[in-house]
Write a protein that holds these residues in place. Structure first.
Motif, PDB file in Angstrom:
ATOM      1  N   SER A  15      43.596  28.277  10.879  1.00  0.00           N
ATOM      2  CA  SER A  15      43.905  28.384   9.453  1.00  0.00           C
ATOM      3  C   SER A  15      44.944  29.472   9.248  1.00  0.00           C
ATOM      4  CB  SER A  15      42.643  28.731   8.654  1.00  0.00           C
ATOM      5  OG  SER A  15      42.211  30.054   8.964  1.00  0.00           O
ATOM      6  N   LEU A  16      45.709  29.366   8.140  1.00  0.00           N
ATOM      7  CA  LEU A  16      46.681  30.399   7.824  1.00  0.00           C
ATOM      8  C   LEU A  16      45.990  31.728   7.557  1.00  0.00           C
ATOM      9  CD1 LEU A  16      49.340  28.612   5.569  1.00  0.00           C
ATOM     10  CD2 LEU A  16      49.611  29.472   7.893  1.00  0.00           C
ATOM     11  N   ALA A  17      44.797  31.667   6.958  1.00  0.00           N
ATOM     12  CA  ALA A  17      44.067  32.902   6.674  1.00  0.00           C
ATOM     13  C   ALA A  17      43.789  33.664   7.963  1.00  0.00           C
ATOM     14  CB  ALA A  17      42.770  32.581   5.948  1.00  0.00           C
ATOM     15  N   GLU A  18      43.426  32.947   9.012  1.00  0.00           N
ATOM     16  CA  GLU A  18      43.130  33.600  10.282  1.00  0.00           C
ATOM     17  C   GLU A  18      44.402  34.169  10.917  1.00  0.00           C
ATOM     18  OE1 GLU A  18      40.493  32.684  14.323  1.00  0.00           O
ATOM     19  OE2 GLU A  18      40.975  31.076  12.893  1.00  0.00           O
ATOM     20  N   LYS A  19      45.496  33.424  10.813  1.00  0.00           N
ATOM     21  CA  LYS A  19      46.758  33.874  11.402  1.00  0.00           C
ATOM     22  C   LYS A  19      47.366  35.038  10.612  1.00  0.00           C
ATOM     23  CE  LYS A  19      47.975  29.350  13.390  1.00  0.00           C
ATOM     24  NZ  LYS A  19      48.258  29.656  14.806  1.00  0.00           N
ATOM     25  N   LEU A  20      47.028  35.118   9.335  1.00  0.00           N
ATOM     26  CA  LEU A  20      47.632  36.140   8.483  1.00  0.00           C
ATOM     27  C   LEU A  20      46.705  37.323   8.218  1.00  0.00           C
ATOM     28  CD1 LEU A  20      49.451  33.903   5.842  1.00  0.00           C
ATOM     29  CD2 LEU A  20      50.493  35.305   7.617  1.00  0.00           C
ATOM     30  N   LYS A  21      45.532  37.340   8.827  1.00  0.00           N
ATOM     31  CA  LYS A  21      44.564  38.400   8.574  1.00  0.00           C
ATOM     32  C   LYS A  21      45.140  39.759   8.962  1.00  0.00           C
ATOM     33  CE  LYS A  21      39.859  39.854   9.742  1.00  0.00           C
ATOM     34  NZ  LYS A  21      38.651  39.556  10.552  1.00  0.00           N
ATOM     35  N   GLU A  22      45.050  40.712   8.038  1.00  0.00           N
ATOM     36  CA  GLU A  22      45.508  42.065   8.324  1.00  0.00           C
ATOM     37  C   GLU A  22      44.562  42.703   9.337  1.00  0.00           C
ATOM     38  OE1 GLU A  22      47.038  44.600   5.258  1.00  0.00           O
ATOM     39  OE2 GLU A  22      46.900  42.965   3.799  1.00  0.00           O
ATOM     40  N   THR A  23      45.150  43.312  10.357  1.00  0.00           N
ATOM     41  CA  THR A  23      44.363  43.829  11.474  1.00  0.00           C
ATOM     42  C   THR A  23      44.802  45.248  11.806  1.00  0.00           C
ATOM     43  OG1 THR A  23      44.234  41.589  12.383  1.00  0.00           O
ATOM     44  CG2 THR A  23      43.690  43.412  13.871  1.00  0.00           C
ATOM     45  N   GLU A  24      43.825  46.082  12.089  1.00  0.00           N
ATOM     46  CA  GLU A  24      44.139  47.429  12.564  1.00  0.00           C
ATOM     47  C   GLU A  24      43.991  47.427  14.079  1.00  0.00           C
ATOM     48  OE1 GLU A  24      42.668  52.064  12.090  1.00  0.00           O
ATOM     49  OE2 GLU A  24      42.028  50.544  10.645  1.00  0.00           O
ATOM     50  N   LEU A  25      45.127  47.643  14.758  1.00  0.00           N
ATOM     51  CA  LEU A  25      45.105  47.625  16.214  1.00  0.00           C
ATOM     52  C   LEU A  25      44.572  48.944  16.745  1.00  0.00           C
ATOM     53  CD1 LEU A  25      48.589  45.990  16.867  1.00  0.00           C
ATOM     54  CD2 LEU A  25      46.356  44.888  16.971  1.00  0.00           C
ATOM     55  N   GLU A  26      44.016  48.868  17.947  1.00  0.00           N
ATOM     56  CA  GLU A  26      43.531  50.086  18.587  1.00  0.00           C
ATOM     57  C   GLU A  26      44.688  51.066  18.762  1.00  0.00           C
ATOM     58  OE1 GLU A  26      41.743  48.958  22.252  1.00  0.00           O
ATOM     59  OE2 GLU A  26      39.883  48.275  21.326  1.00  0.00           O
ATOM     60  N   SER A  27      44.456  52.328  18.449  1.00  0.00           N
ATOM     61  CA  SER A  27      45.518  53.329  18.553  1.00  0.00           C
ATOM     62  C   SER A  27      45.874  53.610  20.010  1.00  0.00           C
ATOM     63  CB  SER A  27      45.089  54.630  17.865  1.00  0.00           C
ATOM     64  OG  SER A  27      43.885  55.116  18.450  1.00  0.00           O
ATOM     65  N   GLU A  28      44.906  53.425  20.920  1.00  0.00           N
ATOM     66  CA  GLU A  28      45.180  53.615  22.328  1.00  0.00           C
ATOM     67  C   GLU A  28      45.271  52.251  22.994  1.00  0.00           C
ATOM     68  OE1 GLU A  28      42.421  56.167  24.205  1.00  0.00           O
ATOM     69  OE2 GLU A  28      42.780  57.866  22.857  1.00  0.00           O
ATOM     70  N   PHE A  29      46.224  52.156  23.910  1.00  0.00           N
ATOM     71  CA  PHE A  29      46.449  50.875  24.577  1.00  0.00           C
ATOM     72  C   PHE A  29      45.280  50.503  25.484  1.00  0.00           C
ATOM     73  CE2 PHE A  29      48.266  48.390  28.132  1.00  0.00           C
ATOM     74  CZ  PHE A  29      48.689  47.295  27.412  1.00  0.00           C
ATOM     75  N   THR A  30      44.801  49.261  25.321  1.00  0.00           N
ATOM     76  CA  THR A  30      43.721  48.750  26.162  1.00  0.00           C
ATOM     77  C   THR A  30      44.310  47.868  27.248  1.00  0.00           C
ATOM     78  OG1 THR A  30      42.195  48.751  24.295  1.00  0.00           O
ATOM     79  CG2 THR A  30      41.598  47.402  26.210  1.00  0.00           C
ATOM     80  N   ALA A  31      43.966  48.140  28.479  1.00  0.00           N
ATOM     81  CA  ALA A  31      44.518  47.366  29.585  1.00  0.00           C
ATOM     82  C   ALA A  31      44.196  45.887  29.410  1.00  0.00           C
ATOM     83  CB  ALA A  31      43.942  47.875  30.907  1.00  0.00           C
ATOM     84  N   PRO A  32      45.143  44.992  29.720  1.00  0.00           N
ATOM     85  CA  PRO A  32      44.908  43.558  29.579  1.00  0.00           C
ATOM     86  C   PRO A  32      43.877  43.067  30.583  1.00  0.00           C
ATOM     87  CG  PRO A  32      46.973  43.976  30.724  1.00  0.00           C
ATOM     88  CD  PRO A  32      46.478  45.306  30.247  1.00  0.00           C
ATOM     89  N   THR A  33      43.285  41.956  30.273  1.00  0.00           N
ATOM     90  CA  THR A  33      42.262  41.387  31.163  1.00  0.00           C
ATOM     91  C   THR A  33      42.839  40.204  31.942  1.00  0.00           C
ATOM     92  OG1 THR A  33      41.458  40.065  29.291  1.00  0.00           O
ATOM     93  CG2 THR A  33      40.358  42.167  29.722  1.00  0.00           C
ATOM     94  N   THR A  34      42.953  39.053  31.330  1.00  0.00           N
ATOM     95  CA  THR A  34      43.391  37.857  32.053  1.00  0.00           C
ATOM     96  C   THR A  34      44.691  37.310  31.465  1.00  0.00           C
ATOM     97  OG1 THR A  34      42.065  36.447  30.611  1.00  0.00           O
ATOM     98  CG2 THR A  34      41.031  37.237  32.645  1.00  0.00           C
ATOM     99  N   ARG A  35      45.439  36.586  32.321  1.00  0.00           N
ATOM    100  CA  ARG A  35      46.690  35.950  31.902  1.00  0.00           C
ATOM    101  C   ARG A  35      46.410  34.541  31.380  1.00  0.00           C
ATOM    102  NH1 ARG A  35      52.169  35.934  33.737  1.00  0.00           N
ATOM    103  NH2 ARG A  35      51.668  37.580  35.230  1.00  0.00           N
ATOM    104  N   LEU A  36      47.029  34.166  30.257  1.00  0.00           N
ATOM    105  CA  LEU A  36      46.918  32.804  29.738  1.00  0.00           C
ATOM    106  C   LEU A  36      47.748  31.884  30.625  1.00  0.00           C
ATOM    107  CD1 LEU A  36      45.941  30.936  27.401  1.00  0.00           C
ATOM    108  CD2 LEU A  36      48.132  31.396  26.292  1.00  0.00           C
ATOM    109  N   LEU A  37      47.100  30.891  31.204  1.00  0.00           N
ATOM    110  CA  LEU A  37      47.782  29.994  32.131  1.00  0.00           C
ATOM    111  C   LEU A  37      48.211  28.686  31.482  1.00  0.00           C
ATOM    112  CD1 LEU A  37      45.564  30.529  35.307  1.00  0.00           C
ATOM    113  CD2 LEU A  37      47.757  31.606  34.744  1.00  0.00           C
TER     114      LEU A  37
END
Length: 706
Positions: A15-37
Motif C-alpha cells: 500500500s502507499l501508506a506503508e511505502k510512505l510511512k514516516e520512519t525514524e532510522l537508527e542513529s547508529e548503523f546496524t550491520a546488514p544481515t542477508t543479501r536479497l537474491l
C-alpha cells in the motif's frame, strides 16, 4: 528501525501508506544481515499502480488547465515512487556497500517520500488520483539489475536525477507562468533537493573512481571521461539532460566545468539505436588494392584526420561518428551555437544495437568493419539497416558488386551506351569523341594519346580508381609518354589493369549534382558549382539556390540543359539500382566550350557511389538563412602559412574576427545570416582548414583562384 527493515517496507509494501510511512532510522548503523537474491519483476503496489503501461505525456500548451497540471504531477509521482523502490532495492542487494553510502541513500529515500506526499496531495486538489493514468516501468527495467552501487550511482544520480534538475526547473517556471504558485513551490523544493541528490552521487562517483576531485592534477581521467566510459549500454549521456539545461544547479552539485560543457554538447541517442558513421576517404584506393589493410601516405593520413568529423554534418544528433581523435570542445561549442546538432564522437562502438552503418564509401575495409558490427543491426525507420544486411549477406566485399561502380571505366561505358541510345542529346553533351575510351594495354592507350595529340588536342589519362583529382594526368606532348607520365601509365595498368584516355576539354567550370538511390526511386538534389586546385584537388563549393559562381551565359545554358541532364541521371539511378546499389551518390560534370566557343555539358565526368564533399556542402547550405549565398572552402595550411599566418588556428581567429557570425533565431531553429564558421577544428588542422561563409567574402574566394 534498521536500514534493512526500512528498505523492505519501501520495496515490498503493498500500500502507499506503508511505502510512505514516516520512519525514524537508527542513529547508529546496524550491520546488514542477508543479501536479497531474488529481484521482483516489478515492486508490489496497490492494484491501480501494479500494472505498468504507457501514457501520453500531457500537452504542455494546456498547462493552464488544472487537470493537465495534475496529470504532469502524476508522471513525476511515479518517478518518485520508482526512485524510492529502486534505492530500497539497492540497500537490500548490496549490504556490503560502505555504511555512509547506505545511510545517505536511506536519507535520500526519505526526501523522495516527502516529494511523493506533496505530489499526491496536490494531484487530488487538481482532480487527479494516483493510478488514473498508466505508470511506466522504464526506470525499474533500466536499473533493477545493476551490477554494483557504482553503476547505480552513474544511472540514478548522474543520469536520471541530473536530468530532473532540468525537468523540475523547467516545469516550475512553466507552472508559475500559469499562476499556480502552490504547484510551482512544490517543484522548486524538489529542484533544490534534487541538487543534493546529484551531489551525493557525484561524491561517491568521484570517490569510487579513485579521485576526490575530478579535476585534480593527479587525476588522469576527467569525471566526464569516466562517466562516459562507465555508463552501461544502452544508456547514453543524453539521459542526463532534460528540457533546457541548468548550469548553476550542476555546479552546485559538484560537477566539473569539463563535465558541464561536454554534457551540454552531447546529443547521443535517447531512443532509437544510433547510426554509426565512419569517414574512410581512401575507399577508392582500398577497392583498387582489393583487400582490407590499405595504408595511405603520411600526408593523406593527416588530411584524413583533419576531416574525419565531417560526417557530423550528415548525421543525426542521435548518431555516433567514429573518430581517431575527438574534436575540441571549444570548436564544437561554436558549431553548436551556429545551430548544428552535435552527434556523439567515439573511438569505438559501445551501443548494443544500431540502426545502420554509414561509411563514407563502401570498400573492403568498411565492409570488414560492418561485418564486425552487423550482429547489432536492429529495425529502425529512416536508417540503412536493411541495405547493410543485404550487403553483409554477400560475406565478402568482392561479391557485393559495388566495387566496379567506383571505377571510371564503368561510368565511361555507361555514358557511351546512353549517348548511343540518345543521339539527339549530343548537341548539348558533345559527341562520342568527348567521352573517353577504356584501355587494357599499354599499346592501345599510347596510340590513343598519340592520336589525340596529332589532332591538336591534349590528352587526359585517368586511373580507374582515384578520388579528389588524384590519379589523373594531363599529357601535352608525345615526349611525355617516354618519361615519368608514361611510367605512371604503365604502373597503373599493372596495378589497376585499365586506363581511361579522354580528350582534354576547354573547361569553363566544374559542377556536381547529388542523388540518392533507393529501392523504388532516384531522388535528384540540386546542382552546385565546385572548384578544384592546380592538382585537381577539391577546393570548395558555391552554395545557394541562386547558383552563385556562374556567369549569366552559363546559367542560361544550364537551365536549358538541366531537363536532359536529369533524364540521364534518372537512367543512371535505374542502372545503379539494377546493380544492387542503394544509397547516396555524386556525379561530377564539366561545363566546357567547343572549338566554336559554344557551351557544352559533359554530364558524367565521374561517378562517386558514396557520400561526397558536394553532399556535405548541401547539408551545410541548409544552415544558411534561405536566400543567402555562401561558400564552403578548403584552405590548405601551407597556403595559410605562405600568407603569413602561423597556423590554421591563427587564420581562423582573424577571419572570424573580421567576419563574425550573425545568427537568426526562429523558434528552436538557428540559421546563419552572415559571417564565417570553421567546419573542422582549427586547433587540430594539420593539412587543411574548412570554412563555411556567406558571400561576398573576397578573402576566401581569393584562395580558390590560386
Amino acid at each position: 528501525m534498521t536500514l534493512e527493515e526500512f528498505a523492505r517496507h519501501i520495496l515490498f509494501g503493498t500500500s502507499l501508506a506503508e511505502k510512505l510511512k514516516e520512519t525514524e532510522l537508527e542513529s547508529e548503523f546496524t550491520a546488514p544481515t542477508t543479501r536479497l537474491l531474488e529481484i521482483p519483476a516489478f515492486p508490489p503496489r496497490p492494484a491501480a499502480l501494479s500494472k505498468p503501461g504507457k501514457a501520453r505525456f500531457p500537452d504542455l500548451n494546456r498547462l493552464g488547465e488544472p487537470l493537465v497540471r495534475g496529470e504532469v504531477l502524476h508522471f513525476f509521482a511515479n518517478h518518485e515512487l520508482l526512485a524510492m523502490e529502486l534505492m530500497a532495492l539497492m540497500l537490500l542487494r548490496f549490504p556490503e556497500a560502505p555504511a555512509p553510502y547506505r545511510l545517505g541513500l536511506a536519507h535520500t529515500i526519505q526526501e523522495e517520500q516527502s516529494h511523493l506526499r506533496l505530489y499526491l496531495e496536490r494531484m487530488r486538489e487538481l482532480g487527479v488520483e494516483f493510478g488514473d493514468l498508466p505508470v511506466s516501468d522504464y526506470f525499474w527495467k533500466a536499473m533493477s539489475h545493476v551490477s554494483s552501487p557504482m553503476e547505480f550511482v552513474i544511472q540514478m544520480n548522474l543520469s536520471f536525477e541530473q536530468a530532473n534538475l532540468d525537468f523540475s526547473l523547467f516545469f516550475m517556471k512553466a507552472v508559475a507562468a500559469t499562476g499556480d504558485t502552490k504547484t510551482a513551490a512544490i517543484l522548486e523544493r524538489v529542484y533544490r533537493e534534487e541538487i543534493g541528490h546529484v551531489k551525493f552521487g557525484v561524491t561517491w562517483f568521484n570517490r569510487w573512481r579513485g579521485a576526490e576531485s575530478a579535476e585534480s592534477a593527479e587525476c588522469v581521467e576527467t569525471d566526464w571521461d569516466a562517466y562516459v566510459r562507465l555508463l552501461p549500454p544502452p544508456m547514453t549521456a543524453r539521459r542526463a539532460k532534460g528540457f533546457g539545461y541548468t548550469v548553476e544547479a550542476r555546479r552546485e552539485a559538484g560537477l566539473s566545468e569539463t563535465f558541464i560543457r561536454e554534457l551540454r554538447l552531447h546529443s547521443g541517442s535517447k531512443g532509437r539505436p544510433p547510426v554509426v558513421w565512419h569517414y574512410n576517404p581512401h575507399c577508392d584506393a582500398e577497392i583498387a588494392r582489393g583487400n582490407p589493410g590499405f595504408t595511405p601516405t603520411a600526408g593523406a593520413q593527416r588530411l584524413g584526420l583533419d576531416l574525419e568529423a565531417l560526417p557530423m554534418f550528415l548525421a543525426s544528433n542521435q548518431d555516433v561518428v567514429l573518430v581517431k581523435e575527438r574534436p575540441g570542445t571549444a570548436w564544437l561549442e561554436d558549431v553548436s551555437a551556429a545551430g548544428f546538432p552535435i552527434p556523439e564522437f567515439a573511438t569505438s562502438v559501445r551501443a548494443p544495437k544500431l540502426s545502420g552503418i554509414e561509411p563514407w564509401g563502401w570498400s573492403p575495409d568498411s565492409f570488414d568493419l560492418a561485418m564486425r558490427l552487423g550482429s547489432r543491426l536492429a529495425e529502425s525507420s529512416g536508417a540503412n539497416h536493411q541495405w547493410c544486411r543485404q550487403i553483409l549477406a554477400h560475406r565478402s566485399f568482392d561479391k557485393t558488386g559495388i566495387g566496379k561502380l567506383y571505377s571510371k571505366t564503368w561510368s565511361v561505358e555507361f555514358l557511351r551506351e546512353w549517348l548511343g541510345k540518345n543521339p539527339e542529346s549530343q548537341v548539348l553533351f558533345g559527341g562520342p569523341e568527348t567521352i573517353g575510351t577504356c584501355h587494357d594495354s599499354w599499346q592501345s592507350a599510347k596510340q590513343h594519346v598519340s592520336e589525340l595529340l596529332a589532332a591538336g588536342h591534349f590528352a587526359m589519362v585517368k586511373a580507374p580508381y582515384g578520388t579528389s583529382g588524384m590519379q589523373v594526368r594531363q599529357i601535352r606532348s608525345a615526349a611525355e609518354l617516354e618519361g615519368p607520365l608514361g611510367g605512371w601509365m604503365l604502373n597503373t595498368l599493372n596495378t589497376q589493369y585499365r586506363l581511361v584516355v579522354e580528350q582534354w576539354l576547354d573547361k569553363a567550370c566544374d559542377l556536381s549534382i547529388q542523388m540518392t538511390v533507393d529501392a523504388e526511386r532516384t531522388q535528384l538534389l540540386e546542382a552546385r558549382r565546385f572548384v578544384t586546385g592546380s592538382r585537381n584537388e577539391y577546393r570548395g563549393t558555391y552554395l545557394g539556390k541562386k547558383l552563385p559562381g556562374f556567369e549569366p551565359e552559363q546559367l542560361r545554358f544550364l537551365h536549358s540543359v538541366f531537363p536532359e541532364w536529369h533524364r540521364l541521371l534518372r537512367d543512371l539511378g535505374t542502372r545503379l539500382r539494377s546493380e544492387g546499389f542503394h544509397g547516396p551518390a555524386g556525379v561530377d560534370a564539366l561545363l566546357w566550350r567547343d572549338n566554336e566557343g559554344a557551351l557544352k555539358l559533359k554530364p558524367l565526368v565521374e561517378l562517386n557511389p558514396r557520400w561526397t564533399m558536394g553532399r556535405v556542402a548541401l547539408e551545410l547550405e541548409q544552415q544558411l538563412v534561405p536566400g543567402t549565398s555562401g561558400l564552403w572552402a578548403f584552405l590548405p595550411v601551407r597556403e595559410l602559412q605562405a600568407r603569413g599566418y602561423s597556423s590554421a588556428e591563427a587564420f581562423a581567429r582573424e577571419l572570424t574576427r573580421r567576419s563574425p557570425l550573425e545568427l537568426v533565431t526562429a523558434g528552436d531553429s538557428v540559421r546563419i545570416a552572415s559571417g564565417a564558421l570553421c567546419t573542422n577544428d582549427p586547433g587540430a588542422a594539420r593539412e587543411v582548414l574548412t570554412i563555411l561563409a556567406t558571400l561576398p567574402n573576397t578573402e576566401l574566394e581569393s584562395f580558390l583562384t590560386c
